[in-house]
Design an enzyme around this catalytic site. Structure first.
Site: not given
Ligand code: NAD
Length: 398
Positions: A96
């Site tokens: 990571k």
């Molecule tokens: P992103 O940056 O595209 O979106 C994040 C979202 O979370 C946004 O809507 C933001 O406003 C919201 N957010 C941020 N802080 C917040 C808070 N304190 N309270 C409520 N909402 C909040 O990120 P993403 O890629 O969608 O990732 C989201 C989660 O999924 C993370 O935990 C990430 O590790 C996990 N994840 C992502 C992927 C991927 O392919 N992008 C894969 C596996 C897991």
């Protein structure tokens, strides 16, 4: 550490293996000294952590960009990737990266930060030790910046399709979460998606695609929140409309004139809750108030250990992150493996692969959980740890 005594006992993990798994294999700490047009001179902490590379190299895991990034969080997320990759039977170690910069930086600033970061970790990228992907605060554009530096398609996944990215990779995690949710609703709630109500936290990559696919399958998404607030509509939110609103306003807050806070979301009377934003949002402070019967972890580590115990006692089923949100890394494997030809793959082929892999592992986790009478999280971790142990033994590490 993610493994507890019960998992160690179930899998038969000896002291030597446990010592290896309890510490990250390698930690790289960096400071990005640069000039950003909107901020002037900055010195941004950044990290790369390889938790365990028995199944690699490469170590695989996304790059997180957020003001809240710490070495501790990056290490925890790398550990999650070790088990996620092993659970999905991928030939990847767990890694990571984290950049402690605001995810909302202006695009030009973000680009400068990414180029600086890529430059600092170039040895990791060129040697193939680390293959990044998007995570919170990063997406295809940031992955393109990495490709711009390495000129090696297999050095990064989650790229735009035009430079060898895999059609369907952007939607992959959300597609996987929705697929697992559909299966879990059938298995645990004895219902179909059309008959349940769902609340989602996060409307970025994972939350918005999950909501979109679930709505397409007829589910009623009644509440969505993000970092700035949220919205609720008991008769079901028009997800496409919400997507447009959020793109225009920079948040889902107040869509249709109705507001909802993140605190309210977790207490809501819904059948299914999907935390798809940040870690630690279901804690001992709100776990007793959760009214959902099923939680699908779209985010990494959204449930704290204390909350996990409270929810288990309350018989609330949790489908853990290393299973529920693994669609992204499964698609990334294809992008990495296909290297130069990734963009010739059809979106539907990517989805079919995710569906096949995730549902096969879902059934395996279900069987293990029933047989050993442990939670789905423990079952998933135990299966992953078993695969990891076997790999470490086969490499002569034990
Ligand atoms: P992103 O940056 O595209 O979106 C994040 C979202 O979370 C946004 O809507 C933001 O406003 C919201 N957010 C941020 N802080 C917040 C808070 N304190 N309270 C409520 N909402 C909040 O990120 P993403 O890629 O969608 O990732 C989201 C989660 O999924 C993370 O935990 C990430 O590790 C996990 N994840 C992502 C992927 C991927 O392919 N992008 C894969 C596996 C897991």
């Amino acid at each position: 550490m993610l493994l507890d005594d019960e998992i160690v006992r179930l899998v038969g993990i000896g002291d030597r293996a446990l010592a290896i798994l309890s510490e990250p294999g390698r930690t790289i700490t960096i400071r990005l000294h640069t000039y950003l047009p909107s901020m002037g001179r900055v010195s941004i902490p950044a990290y790369v952590v390889y938790h365990n590379d028995a199944r690699g190299p490469p170590c695989k895991g996304g790059i997180r960009m957020s003001r809240h990034v710490t070495l501790e969080e990056t290490t925890q997320l790398a550990e999650i990737m070790t088990y996620k990759n092993a659970l999905m039977k991928l030939p990847f170690g767990g890694g990571k990266a984290g950049i402690a910069a605001d995810s909302q930086l202006p695009p030009l600033d973000k680009e400068i930060v990414m180029h600086e970061f890529t430059h600092e970790i170039k040895d990791e990228l060129f040697s193939g030790a680390y293959v990044p992907a998007p995570d919170l605060g990063t997406g295809p554009r940031e992955m393109a910046a990495i490709f711009g530096e390495t000129h090696m398609r297999e050095s990064v996944t989650g790229k735009p399709v035009g430079i060898g990215g895999l059609p369907g990779r952007e939607e992959a995690t959300g597609y996987g979460v929705a697929t697992v949710a559909e299966h879990a609703v059938r298995e645990f709630l004895n219902s179909e998606l059309q008959d349940v109500t769902i609340g989602v936290q996060g409307f970025g990559n994972v939350g918005s695609w999950t909501s979109r696919f679930l709505a397409e399958k007829g589910a009623k998404i009644i509440a969505v929140t993000d970092a700035k607030g949220g919205t609720i509509e008991r008769s079901g939110i028009d997800v496409e409309g919400l997507k447009k609103f959020s793109a225009e306003h920079g948040s889902v807050d107040g869509y249709c004139g109705k507001h909802l806070s993140n605190e309210e979301l977790f207490k809501l009377d819904v059948d299914v809750l999907i935390p798809a934003a940040v870690g630690g949002v279901i804690s001992s402070e709100n776990a007793s108030d959760v009214r959902a019967r099923l939680i699908i972890e779209g985010a990494n580590a959204p449930t704290t250990k204390d909350a996990d115990a409270i929810l288990a006692q309350r018989k609330i089923i949790i489908v853990p992150d290393i299973l529920a949100n693994a669609g992204g890394v499964v698609a990334s494997y294809d992008e990495w493996r296909k290297g130069k030809s990734g963009s010739r793959t059809k979106r539907e082929e990517t989805f079919a692969t995710i569906r096949e892999v995730l549902l096969e592992v879902f059934d395996e986790v279900l069987r293990y959980s029933a047989e050993k009478e442990v939670s789905l999280r423990k079952a998933a971790l135990a299966l992953a740890a078993g695969r990891l142990l076997e790999t470490m033994e086969s490499r002569g590490w034990m």
